[in-house]
Write a protein that holds these residues in place. Structure first.
Motif, mmCIF file in Angstrom:
data_model
loop_
_atom_site.group_PDB
_atom_site.id
_atom_site.type_symbol
_atom_site.label_atom_id
_atom_site.label_comp_id
_atom_site.label_asym_id
_atom_site.label_seq_id
_atom_site.Cartn_x
_atom_site.Cartn_y
_atom_site.Cartn_z
ATOM 1 N N ILE A 1 -11.126 -7.586 -2.052
ATOM 2 C CA ILE A 1 -12.137 -6.798 -2.764
ATOM 3 C C ILE A 1 -13.534 -7.416 -2.644
ATOM 4 N N PRO A 2 -13.694 -8.744 -2.775
ATOM 5 C CA PRO A 2 -15.043 -9.306 -2.599
ATOM 6 C C PRO A 2 -15.649 -8.969 -1.242
ATOM 7 N N ILE A 3 -14.815 -8.996 -0.192
ATOM 8 C CA ILE A 3 -15.291 -8.634 1.139
ATOM 9 C C ILE A 3 -15.691 -7.167 1.167
ATOM 10 N N GLY A 4 -14.868 -6.321 0.572
ATOM 11 C CA GLY A 4 -15.151 -4.889 0.546
ATOM 12 C C GLY A 4 -16.434 -4.564 -0.188
ATOM 13 N N ILE A 5 -16.684 -5.253 -1.303
ATOM 14 C CA ILE A 5 -17.894 -5.013 -2.090
ATOM 15 C C ILE A 5 -19.141 -5.331 -1.265
ATOM 16 N N ALA A 6 -19.112 -6.499 -0.624
ATOM 17 C CA ALA A 6 -20.263 -6.886 0.205
ATOM 18 C C ALA A 6 -20.418 -5.952 1.398
ATOM 19 N N LEU A 7 -19.306 -5.536 1.980
ATOM 20 C CA LEU A 7 -19.332 -4.651 3.145
ATOM 21 C C LEU A 7 -19.910 -3.290 2.796
ATOM 22 N N SER A 8 -19.562 -2.776 1.611
ATOM 23 C CA SER A 8 -19.999 -1.425 1.230
ATOM 24 C C SER A 8 -21.519 -1.315 1.194
ATOM 25 N N SER A 9 -22.178 -2.375 0.737
ATOM 26 C CA SER A 9 -23.645 -2.321 0.657
ATOM 27 C C SER A 9 -24.286 -2.390 2.046
ATOM 28 N N ILE B 1 -22.965 -1.138 4.915
ATOM 29 C CA ILE B 1 -22.729 0.047 5.736
ATOM 30 C C ILE B 1 -23.016 1.342 4.970
ATOM 31 N N GLY B 2 -23.536 1.196 3.743
ATOM 32 C CA GLY B 2 -23.953 2.363 2.978
ATOM 33 C C GLY B 2 -22.825 3.266 2.531
ATOM 34 N N VAL B 3 -21.687 2.672 2.119
ATOM 35 C CA VAL B 3 -20.534 3.439 1.667
ATOM 36 C C VAL B 3 -20.303 3.173 0.182
ATOM 37 N N ASN B 4 -19.901 4.211 -0.534
ATOM 38 C CA ASN B 4 -19.584 4.099 -1.952
ATOM 39 C C ASN B 4 -18.613 2.944 -2.171
ATOM 40 N N VAL B 5 -18.952 2.022 -3.081
ATOM 41 C CA VAL B 5 -18.100 0.863 -3.329
ATOM 42 C C VAL B 5 -16.728 1.282 -3.862
ATOM 43 N N ALA B 6 -16.669 2.406 -4.591
ATOM 44 C CA ALA B 6 -15.383 2.889 -5.114
ATOM 45 C C ALA B 6 -14.456 3.284 -3.970
ATOM 46 N N LEU B 7 -15.022 3.857 -2.896
ATOM 47 C CA LEU B 7 -14.213 4.243 -1.731
ATOM 48 C C LEU B 7 -13.620 3.005 -1.063
ATOM 49 N N VAL B 8 -14.457 1.972 -0.890
ATOM 50 C CA VAL B 8 -13.978 0.745 -0.249
ATOM 51 C C VAL B 8 -12.891 0.089 -1.104
ATOM 52 N N CYS B 9 -13.106 0.067 -2.420
ATOM 53 C CA CYS B 9 -12.086 -0.487 -3.319
ATOM 54 C C CYS B 9 -10.795 0.322 -3.219
ATOM 55 N N GLY B 10 -10.924 1.638 -3.116
ATOM 56 C CA GLY B 10 -9.757 2.508 -3.033
ATOM 57 C C GLY B 10 -8.934 2.278 -1.779
ATOM 58 N N LEU B 11 -9.606 2.078 -0.644
ATOM 59 C CA LEU B 11 -8.846 1.869 0.596
ATOM 60 C C LEU B 11 -8.157 0.501 0.591
ATOM 61 N N ILE B 12 -8.774 -0.498 -0.064
ATOM 62 C CA ILE B 12 -8.136 -1.811 -0.153
ATOM 63 C C ILE B 12 -6.922 -1.761 -1.078
ATOM 64 N N VAL B 13 -7.065 -1.074 -2.208
ATOM 65 C CA VAL B 13 -5.928 -0.924 -3.125
ATOM 66 C C VAL B 13 -4.788 -0.186 -2.430
ATOM 67 N N GLY B 14 -5.124 0.854 -1.657
ATOM 68 C CA GLY B 14 -4.096 1.584 -0.911
ATOM 69 C C GLY B 14 -3.367 0.688 0.068
ATOM 70 N N GLY B 15 -4.129 -0.111 0.830
ATOM 71 C CA GLY B 15 -3.507 -1.033 1.772
ATOM 72 C C GLY B 15 -2.654 -2.070 1.069
ATOM 73 N N ALA B 16 -3.104 -2.492 -0.113
ATOM 74 C CA ALA B 16 -2.331 -3.470 -0.887
ATOM 75 C C ALA B 16 -0.985 -2.895 -1.329
ATOM 76 N N MET B 17 -0.966 -1.604 -1.677
ATOM 77 C CA MET B 17 0.285 -0.984 -2.122
ATOM 78 C C MET B 17 1.231 -0.725 -0.949
ATOM 79 N N PHE B 18 0.691 -0.676 0.280
ATOM 80 C CA PHE B 18 1.548 -0.570 1.464
ATOM 81 C C PHE B 18 2.505 -1.762 1.516
ATOM 82 N N GLY B 19 1.956 -2.964 1.373
ATOM 83 C CA GLY B 19 2.793 -4.155 1.408
ATOM 84 C C GLY B 19 3.683 -4.282 0.192
ATOM 85 N N ASP B 20 3.166 -3.885 -0.976
ATOM 86 C CA ASP B 20 3.972 -3.935 -2.193
ATOM 87 C C ASP B 20 5.232 -3.091 -2.030
ATOM 88 N N ASN B 21 5.108 -2.005 -1.296
ATOM 89 C CA ASN B 21 6.202 -1.074 -1.092
ATOM 90 C C ASN B 21 7.172 -1.533 -0.003
#
Length: 444
Positions: free
Chosen positions: A146-154, A156-176
């Protein structure tokens, strides 16, 4: 007929009232005021806890208020919850150290330097999938990326919520899917199946969601780095993240991984003069304080769930969902609904799998459902809803680090949403049951 709720009683609907009151209050105030930040989660859950303490259990006149306090404290002190609290604190410490010694900036600039513009977001999602599969924990993945995603979002001009969402999604891939994930271990043990067989059935059900998510992310409009632009980064500063990924691939425990990452960051920061030894202690402590609210919420939720179990809410939910199950498709839908609602109620996919496991096993045997498929359904739906619950650990961590409401991230956890969609589709068409019947045939 199925065994009567695996030996449990019917319970009582009153036991679900604390959760219902919390959800209604949280949604009503959030929508009515225009912001979900106006009702802190800790306050909403505290109100639900008060309701649970006040509600009486039918036919029980012996349990005193002091007994209820004991039940609450035992629930809040449950092993997995305390472990989660420790991971929260370690995650905050790592975030504080990584930020202070410029690891985040270096990691972001390194990614911008090697990834084509269109592959930055899909690449981050796939990295999250790889890390979570290696670590076996979504919490560790979210905390690290998430820290990487937050810095990245600013950048590349992408909503920080979107970046957080894709990281959470990827995290649940492994959890599953990870072989060392506690949810995989719980699902396979409760259904008495081999991990590799559960993986074969499970990966077929979620692979379309992974592919579509990558394609959709590739078409998200970003301010792509200009060709030839040089982004400065210090490779040494990236070492803490490299350590986390490599140690995760080696199967090291998430607590050990986070501790090594923190220590590595402190050593590099000292070497580069980013802080002194005494200042590093303050940096670690400051990072931990960022997670205090979240740790408190985890303990409150654990106590609330324990009181709901005492009041019969969980047993009532189990009975209501399974009493009319008659067909294989209906049985699979009952298993999916059961574990989903339990996950919403407990915010813990492992606990929801353990609670639903005995009933899922009975349903599988009675309705001719392959147990390996049933284990996949348990793990898939519990993981998906855990990634979409605003008061579960994954979104709490992401929201706390990004300083946004967890609710604002939910619409962007596309992978978890697609997990649910494809899970329901495959239940409806009976696939991959037929496709895998030669290798996954019969129940134990």
């Amino acid at each position: 007929m199925l065994k009567e709720d695996a030996g449990k009683g019917k319970g009582g609907f009153i036991g679900l009232l604390p959760l219902i009151i919390f959800l209604v209050l949280y949604v009503t105030v959030g929508i009515g005021s225009g912001s979900f930040d106006n009702i802190p989660l800790a306050i909403g859950i505290s109100i639900a806890c008060i309701v649970a303490f006040i509600l009486p259990k039918k036919g029980d006149k012996e349990t005193t208020f002091g007994d209820k306090v004991t039940i609450f404290c035992k629930g809040g002190g449950e092993n997995t919850l305390i472990l989660m609290v420790i991971i929260y604190l370690l995650a905050g410490a790592f975030y504080g150290v990584a930020n202070s010694m410029h690891a985040v900036d270096s990691m972001v600039n390194f990614g911008l330097s090697i990834l084509p513009g269109r592959m930055i977001l899909p690449g981050l999602f796939l990295i999250a999938c790889l890390v979570s599969f290696s670590m076996g924990t979504s919490m560790g993945t979210v905390s690290a990326l998430i820290p990487i995603g937050i810095a990245l979002s600013s950048k590349i001009g992408v909503n920080v919520a979107l970046v957080c969402g894709l990281i959470v999604g990827g995290a649940m891939f492994g959890d599953n899917l990870s072989f060392i994930s506690d949810t995989t271990i719980a699902a396979t043990r409760m259904l008495e199946v081999e991990m590799k067989d559960k993986f074969k059935a499970n990966i077929l059900m979620v692979l379309p969601a992974v592919i579509i998510n990558v394609l959709v992310l590739a078409f998200v409009k970003i301010d792509a780095p200009a060709a030839g632009t040089v982004y400065a980064y210090n490779f040494v500063n990236i070492i803490p993240y490299i350590l986390i990924i490599l140690l995760s691939l080696m199967g090291m425990n998430v607590m050990q991984v986070m501790l090594v990452g923190i220590l590595g960051g402190v050593v590099i920061g000292l070497f580069h003069g980013d802080f002194t030894l005494l200042e590093s202690l303050k940096v670690v402590h400051t990072g931990m304080t960022w997670m205090e609210d979240m740790a408190l919420i985890a303990v409150l939720v654990g106590g609330l769930v324990a009181l709901m179990k005492y009041l019969g809410g969980i047993d009532w939910l189990l009975h209501a969902l399974t009493r009319k199950t008659k067909t294989r498709r209906g049985g699979e839908l009952a298993i999916a609904s059961l574990v989903s609602l339990l996950d919403i109620a407990t915010t813990n996919n492992t606990i929801s799998i353990i609670s639903a496991g005995p009933i899922a096993r009975d349903i599988s045997d009675e309705m001719g459902i392959d147990r390996r498929r049933a284990a996949s359904i348990l793990d898939l739906f519990s993981s998906a809803f855990n990634g979409l619950s605003p008061y579960a650990g994954q979104l709490l961590v992401a929201g706390a680090m990004a300083k946004i409401s967890p609710v604002t991230i939910i619409p962007y956890v596309w992978y978890c949403l697609m997990m649910i969609v494809f899970g329901l589709i495959f239940i409806g068409i009976g696939w991959p049951n037929k496709f895998t019947e030669k290798s996954l045939i019969g129940n134990k």
